[in-house]
Write an enzyme that holds these catalytic residues in place. Structure first.
Site, PDB file in Angstrom:
ATOM      1  N   GLY A  16      19.040  44.068  10.008  1.00 31.47           N
ATOM      2  CA  GLY A  16      18.424  44.477  11.062  1.00 31.47           C
ATOM      3  C   GLY A  16      18.746  43.784  12.444  1.00 31.47           C
ATOM      4  N   GLN A  17      18.174  44.458  13.509  1.00 29.21           N
ATOM      5  CA  GLN A  17      18.670  43.883  15.003  1.00 29.21           C
ATOM      6  C   GLN A  17      18.345  42.374  15.100  1.00 29.21           C
ATOM      7  OE1 GLN A  17      18.375  46.703  18.307  1.00 29.21           O
ATOM      8  NE2 GLN A  17      16.267  47.149  17.149  1.00 29.21           N
ATOM      9  N   ASP A  39      13.460  42.631  -1.111  1.00 30.20           N
ATOM     10  CA  ASP A  39      13.026  44.065  -0.942  1.00 30.20           C
ATOM     11  C   ASP A  39      11.473  44.003  -1.137  1.00 30.20           C
ATOM     12  OD1 ASP A  39      12.333  46.793  -0.905  1.00 30.20           O
ATOM     13  OD2 ASP A  39      14.084  47.250  -2.251  1.00 30.20           O
ATOM     14  N   TYR A  64       9.148  47.660   8.282  1.00 30.72           N
ATOM     15  CA  TYR A  64       9.443  48.954   8.269  1.00 30.72           C
ATOM     16  C   TYR A  64       9.068  49.557   9.402  1.00 30.72           C
ATOM     17  CZ  TYR A  64       8.750  54.119   6.796  1.00 30.72           C
ATOM     18  OH  TYR A  64       8.746  55.455   6.702  1.00 30.72           O
ATOM     19  N   THR A  65      10.217  50.008  10.349  1.00 28.13           N
ATOM     20  CA  THR A  65      10.257  50.021  11.702  1.00 28.13           C
ATOM     21  C   THR A  65      10.603  51.525  12.083  1.00 28.13           C
ATOM     22  OG1 THR A  65      12.587  49.370  11.899  1.00 28.13           O
ATOM     23  CG2 THR A  65      11.185  47.743  12.207  1.00 28.13           C
ATOM     24  N   THR A 104       4.120  43.671  16.874  1.00 28.55           N
ATOM     25  CA  THR A 104       4.676  44.561  17.849  1.00 28.55           C
ATOM     26  C   THR A 104       3.550  44.957  18.985  1.00 28.55           C
ATOM     27  OG1 THR A 104       5.228  46.896  18.056  1.00 28.55           O
ATOM     28  CG2 THR A 104       3.733  46.250  15.937  1.00 28.55           C
ATOM     29  N   TYR A 128       2.518  53.076  11.873  1.00 30.07           N
ATOM     30  CA  TYR A 128       3.216  51.609  12.191  1.00 30.07           C
ATOM     31  C   TYR A 128       2.569  50.597  12.560  1.00 30.07           C
ATOM     32  CZ  TYR A 128       6.585  48.671  14.441  1.00 30.07           C
ATOM     33  OH  TYR A 128       7.327  47.628  14.866  1.00 30.07           O
ATOM     34  N   LYS A 132       1.255  47.198  11.134  1.00 34.62           N
ATOM     35  CA  LYS A 132       1.648  45.739  11.710  1.00 34.62           C
ATOM     36  C   LYS A 132       0.600  44.991  11.721  1.00 34.62           C
ATOM     37  CE  LYS A 132       5.296  44.639  12.527  1.00 34.62           C
ATOM     38  NZ  LYS A 132       6.512  43.858  11.793  1.00 34.62           N
TER      39      LYS A 132
HETATM   40  N1  LIG Z   1      12.639  47.493  17.294  1.00 34.82           N
HETATM   41  C1  LIG Z   1      11.572  47.341  18.066  1.00 34.82           C
HETATM   42  O1  LIG Z   1      11.662  48.252  19.046  1.00 34.82           O
HETATM   43  C2  LIG Z   1      10.415  46.456  17.864  1.00 34.82           C
HETATM   44  C3  LIG Z   1       9.561  46.678  18.630  1.00 34.82           C
HETATM   45  C4  LIG Z   1       8.458  45.592  18.352  1.00 34.82           C
HETATM   46  C5  LIG Z   1       8.499  44.800  17.390  1.00 34.82           C
HETATM   47  N2  LIG Z   1       9.320  45.006  16.519  1.00 34.82           N
HETATM   48  C6  LIG Z   1       9.555  44.013  15.152  1.00 34.82           C
HETATM   49  O2  LIG Z   1      10.593  43.326  15.400  1.00 34.82           O
HETATM   50  C7  LIG Z   1      11.039  42.737  14.099  1.00 34.82           C
HETATM   51  C8  LIG Z   1      12.413  43.151  14.045  1.00 34.82           C
HETATM   52  O3  LIG Z   1      12.608  44.364  14.099  1.00 34.82           O
HETATM   53  P1  LIG Z   1      14.134  45.053  14.423  1.00 34.82           P
HETATM   54  O4  LIG Z   1      14.320  45.714  15.634  1.00 34.82           O
HETATM   55  O5  LIG Z   1      15.173  44.072  13.880  1.00 34.82           O
HETATM   56  O6  LIG Z   1      14.146  45.945  13.130  1.00 34.82           O
HETATM   57  P2  LIG Z   1      15.267  46.786  12.300  1.00 34.82           P
HETATM   58  O7  LIG Z   1      16.701  46.596  13.079  1.00 34.82           O
HETATM   59  O8  LIG Z   1      14.771  48.099  12.017  1.00 34.82           O
HETATM   60  O9  LIG Z   1      15.375  45.739  11.038  1.00 34.82           O
HETATM   61  C9  LIG Z   1      14.370  45.758  10.159  1.00 34.82           C
HETATM   62  C10 LIG Z   1      15.224  45.316   8.862  1.00 34.82           C
HETATM   63  O10 LIG Z   1      13.966  45.145   8.131  1.00 34.82           O
HETATM   64  C11 LIG Z   1      14.501  45.586   6.677  1.00 34.82           C
HETATM   65  N3  LIG Z   1      13.735  46.265   5.817  1.00 34.82           N
HETATM   66  C12 LIG Z   1      13.085  47.492   6.064  1.00 34.82           C
HETATM   67  N4  LIG Z   1      12.336  47.910   5.147  1.00 34.82           N
HETATM   68  C13 LIG Z   1      12.145  46.894   4.139  1.00 34.82           C
HETATM   69  C14 LIG Z   1      11.722  46.504   3.160  1.00 34.82           C
HETATM   70  N5  LIG Z   1      10.710  47.354   2.193  1.00 34.82           N
HETATM   71  N6  LIG Z   1      11.896  45.530   2.226  1.00 34.82           N
HETATM   72  C15 LIG Z   1      12.683  44.501   2.714  1.00 34.82           C
HETATM   73  N7  LIG Z   1      13.312  44.556   3.893  1.00 34.82           N
HETATM   74  C16 LIG Z   1      13.148  45.809   4.681  1.00 34.82           C
HETATM   75  C17 LIG Z   1      15.802  46.107   6.724  1.00 34.82           C
HETATM   76  O11 LIG Z   1      16.777  45.489   6.321  1.00 34.82           O
HETATM   77  P3  LIG Z   1      18.028  45.792   5.274  1.00 34.82           P
HETATM   78  O12 LIG Z   1      17.960  47.264   4.883  1.00 34.82           O
HETATM   79  O13 LIG Z   1      19.157  45.463   5.902  1.00 34.82           O
HETATM   80  O14 LIG Z   1      17.519  44.554   4.171  1.00 34.82           O
HETATM   81  C18 LIG Z   1      16.016  46.279   8.206  1.00 34.82           C
HETATM   82  O15 LIG Z   1      17.394  46.156   8.801  1.00 34.82           O
HETATM   83  C19 LIG Z   1       9.850  43.639  13.025  1.00 34.82           C
HETATM   84  O16 LIG Z   1       8.887  43.172  12.780  1.00 34.82           O
HETATM   85  C20 LIG Z   1       9.584  45.013  14.010  1.00 34.82           C
HETATM   86  O17 LIG Z   1       8.376  45.396  13.547  1.00 34.82           O
HETATM   87  C21 LIG Z   1      10.379  45.804  16.664  1.00 34.82           C
END
Ligand SMILES: NC(=O)c1ccc[n+]([C@@H]2O[C@H](COP(=O)([O-])OP(=O)(O)OC[C@H]3O[C@@H](n4cnc5c(N)ncnc54)[C@H](OP(=O)(O)O)[C@@H]3O)[C@@H](O)[C@H]2O)c1
Length: 298
Positions: A16-17, A39, A64-65, A104, A128, A132
């Site tokens: 993830g990012q 997982d 789960y994003t 979030t 979502y 969260k």
């Molecule tokens: N993206 C946004 O705009 C945003 C905004 C506000 C808050 N956030 C929060 O910031 C945090 C990081 O987000 P991000 O942008 O890095 O998200 P991301 O790029 O979508 O990465 C999330 C990672 O979570 C893992 N994942 C998903 N479902 C899973 C499951 N069932 N079990 C284990 N791992 C799982 C996946 O990793 P693998 O598939 O590689 O294992 C995925 O790469 C999260 O808590 C998100 O809710 C994000």
């Protein structure tokens, strides 16, 4: 804390990012875990990864994003955003260990009209956001040493995000329409990763303090709209010779999505600065750095 910090920080979230940015930026030992080894859909993998890593602190960046998909996949969203983090929090509590859990801005309905502080009323508008919020509550209930960081509008030089989508569309279209009536705080994954590593360093240096527990807002400084962000993306990309499409503003009503988003989810991050001495950079220079990194990678 010297003997504990010889152990790694366990970072969940695989490719993830945020997880990737944490692994790239860390100057201390980090144990990065993702699927299939870690997982949330296989609860037994959570404890196995935790015990194998033997960390001194956990950062949960897995979630789960897929905001729109979650409307049709509620069970999976709650498994990853509430149940899995709750299990991680129980493991941390049993070990007397701190947990930094990421949440979030979508826990808010966006109706306040000014930046949200941590004590403001929550009212998620989509599955979502609700999942969260349930995760925040579960983590804080299960673990006394939990730091919950609410962030927003996350993007990075890699991964799936708004900035990269705009650049891709801009290569093939000379005109785009982008929502101009949603306000928020863009946040780069590297900036958030740096903030998390600073918080971890503070915890290591001072030992755990009661003031560290609870919810903190952690987003890029300043704010814009999606239209403002898209326009800035193309202004920065133009420095690298990219074509600049026309970007016309539209309303949320013009661009219906399965999940309802908050109209104004700007976050006030004063508490993070007060308690941890951490403030994320202004969003616009961070965007410029991200665009530079994207063009440098080719
Ligand atoms: N993206 C946004 O705009 C945003 C905004 C506000 C808050 N956030 C929060 O910031 C945090 C990081 O987000 P991000 O942008 O890095 O998200 P991301 O790029 O979508 O990465 C999330 C990672 O979570 C893992 N994942 C998903 N479902 C899973 C499951 N069932 N079990 C284990 N791992 C799982 C996946 O990793 P693998 O598939 O590689 O294992 C995925 O790469 C999260 O808590 C998100 O809710 C994000």
């Amino acid at each position: 804390m010297a003997e504990t910090t010889a152990r790694p920080i366990l970072v969940t979230g695989g490719s993830g990012q945020l997880a990737s940015a944490l692994a790239a930026a860390a100057t201390v030992p980090v144990c990065l875990r993702g699927r299939p080894a870690f997982d949330f859909d296989r609860p037994e993998s959570i404890g196995a990864a935790f015990h194998q890593a033997n960390p001194w602190l956990v950062v949960n960046a897995a979630a789960y994003t897929a905001v729109d998909a979650a409307e049709q996949d509620e069970a999976a969203a709650y498994r990853a955003n509430r149940d899995g983090p709750a299990e991680l929090a129980r493991l941390c509590e049993a070990a007397g260990m701190p947990l930094i859990h990421v949440s979030t801005d979508y826990v808010f309905d966006g109706a306040k009209g000014e930046p949200y502080v941590e004590t403001d009323q929550v009212a998620p508008q989509c599955v979502y956001g609700a999942s969260k919020l349930a995760g925040e509550k579960a983590v804080l209930e299960a673990c006394k040493r939990a730091v919950v960081l609410r962030t927003s509008w996350v993007y990075a030089p890699t991964g799936r995000n708004f900035v990269r989508t705009m650049l891709t569309l801009g290569r093939t279209r000379d005109r785009l329409t982008v929502v101009a009536d949603q306000k928020g705080c863009p946040t780069t994954a590297p900036d958030l990763a740096a903030a998390i590593l600073e918080i971890a360093a503070r915890i290591a240096a001072s030992g755990w303090q009661d003031a560290y527990a609870g919810v903190f807002h952690a987003a890029g400084s300043g704010w814009t709209t999606w239209h403002g962000l898209a326009s800035a993306v193309f202004a920065e990309a133009a420095r690298h010779g990219a074509a600049v499409p026309r970007v016309d503003p539209i309303t949320t009503a013009d661009y219906p999505t399965p999940a309802k988003r908050p109209a104004d989810s700007r976050l006030d991050c004063t508490k993070l600065a007060t308690v941890f001495g951490v403030r994320l950079p202004e969003w616009r220079p961070s965007l410029a750095r991200t665009i530079d990194a994207i063009f440098a990678a080719g």
